[in-house]
Design a protein around this motif. Structure first.
Motif, short mmCIF file in Angstrom:
data_model
loop_
_atom_site.label_atom_id
_atom_site.label_comp_id
_atom_site.label_asym_id
_atom_site.label_seq_id
_atom_site.Cartn_x
_atom_site.Cartn_y
_atom_site.Cartn_z
N ALA A 19 1.95 8.33 45.99
CA ALA A 19 2.18 9.44 45.07
C ALA A 19 3.67 9.75 44.93
N PHE A 22 5.36 7.11 42.58
CA PHE A 22 5.10 7.17 41.13
C PHE A 22 5.25 8.57 40.54
N LYS A 25 2.75 12.41 37.99
CA LYS A 25 1.79 11.98 36.97
C LYS A 25 0.80 10.96 37.53
N CYS A 26 0.92 10.67 38.83
CA CYS A 26 0.03 9.69 39.46
C CYS A 26 -0.86 10.39 40.50
N GLU A 27 -2.14 10.44 40.22
CA GLU A 27 -3.10 10.97 41.18
C GLU A 27 -3.50 9.84 42.12
N LEU A 88 -5.57 7.46 31.27
CA LEU A 88 -5.15 7.06 32.61
C LEU A 88 -5.15 5.54 32.75
N SER A 90 -5.60 3.04 35.69
CA SER A 90 -6.15 3.22 37.03
C SER A 90 -6.37 1.92 37.79
N MET A 108 -6.04 5.08 42.31
CA MET A 108 -4.79 5.56 41.71
C MET A 108 -4.99 5.75 40.22
N ASN A 109 -4.64 6.92 39.72
CA ASN A 109 -4.82 7.25 38.30
C ASN A 109 -3.50 7.76 37.73
N LEU A 110 -2.83 6.90 36.98
CA LEU A 110 -1.54 7.25 36.41
C LEU A 110 -1.72 7.77 34.98
N ASP A 111 -1.30 9.01 34.74
CA ASP A 111 -1.41 9.61 33.41
C ASP A 111 -0.34 9.02 32.50
#
Length: 221
Positions: A19, A22, A25-27, A88, A90, A108-111
């Motif tokens: 986190a 990145f 914006k990255c869950e 996202l 992901s 990992m989920n990047l917006d």
């Protein structure tokens, strides 16, 4: 690794590092898949991306892995969308123990919503040409996940439950089973109500579809 719980400090440190690398914006989410599916999230950073927090449930993709419908559940660089419309990019990596059983997952989920708005100039960042479309739903409550799967099975059949024949209901139950719906605690009660059938009928349907699938797999061997 034999237990997510025993390695929680290490795994939490790892997702914190991802986190930090990145940004906000990255869950990054850690799931303990040995827990009840309504509360698999044991660590999360930047939960504002999907609105989830510790104690919330996993997604529909995790159910398919646990059900065994998907043998190799790891997915990389796929696109999905939140209920609020965020796009996202992901990746999901599943953790197995020495027996090969799935015990956890790091997701990992990047917006990339802002990048999509400027896609023509920063296409190399969004990497949309190298991604696959995967339907994944992010929810806080496992009941919302079951509602989604019920709606999807109805869409799969292509008609309302009230107009389904027995064969079509069997097909819908098979769809739900393959998607791992019955791994959700007390899913049977909601499924029975949705299809207006008794638990006895539901169990018979499940026996029928599982026996048929088993026979089909054996015939291909």
């Amino acid at each position: 690794m034999e237990s997510v719980k025993l390695e929680l400090d290490f795994l939490t440190s790892m997702i914190n590092g991802i986190a930090a690398q990145f940004g906000d914006k990255c869950e990054v989410v850690l799931h303990d898949l040995t827990q009840n599916y309504d509360s698999t999230i044991v660590a999360i950073k930047n939960g504002h991306i999907t609105g989830r927090r510790i104690g919330d449930c996993g997604s529909n993709l995790g159910l398919e892995v646990l059900r065994g419908t998907v043998k190799d559940g790891d997915r990389y660089n796929y696109l999905t969308q939140t209920k609020e419309g965020k796009i996202l990019r992901s990746s999901s990596v599943y953790i197995k123990n020495s027996q090969g059983e799935t015990i956890g997952a790091v997701c990992m989920n990047l917006d990339i919503s802002d990048f999509i708005l400027a896609e023509n100039t920063i296409k190399s960042i969004t990497m949309r040409n190298n991604t696959s479309e995967v339907e994944e739903v992010f929810v806080k409550d496992v009941n919302e996940l079951l509602d989604f799967l019920l709606q999807e099975c109805q869409n799969e059949i292509g008609k309302p439950v009230t107009h389904m024949s027995k064969e079509e209901k069997l097909k819908a139950i098979q769809y739900l089973d393959n998607k791992g719906a019955f791994l959700i605690k007390k899913a049977g009660d909601k499924v029975c109500k949705f299809f207006d059938i008794s638990k006895f009928t539901l169990y018979n349907y499940l026996d029928d579809v599982r026996t048929t699938q088993k026979d089909m797999l054996q015939s291909k061997l």
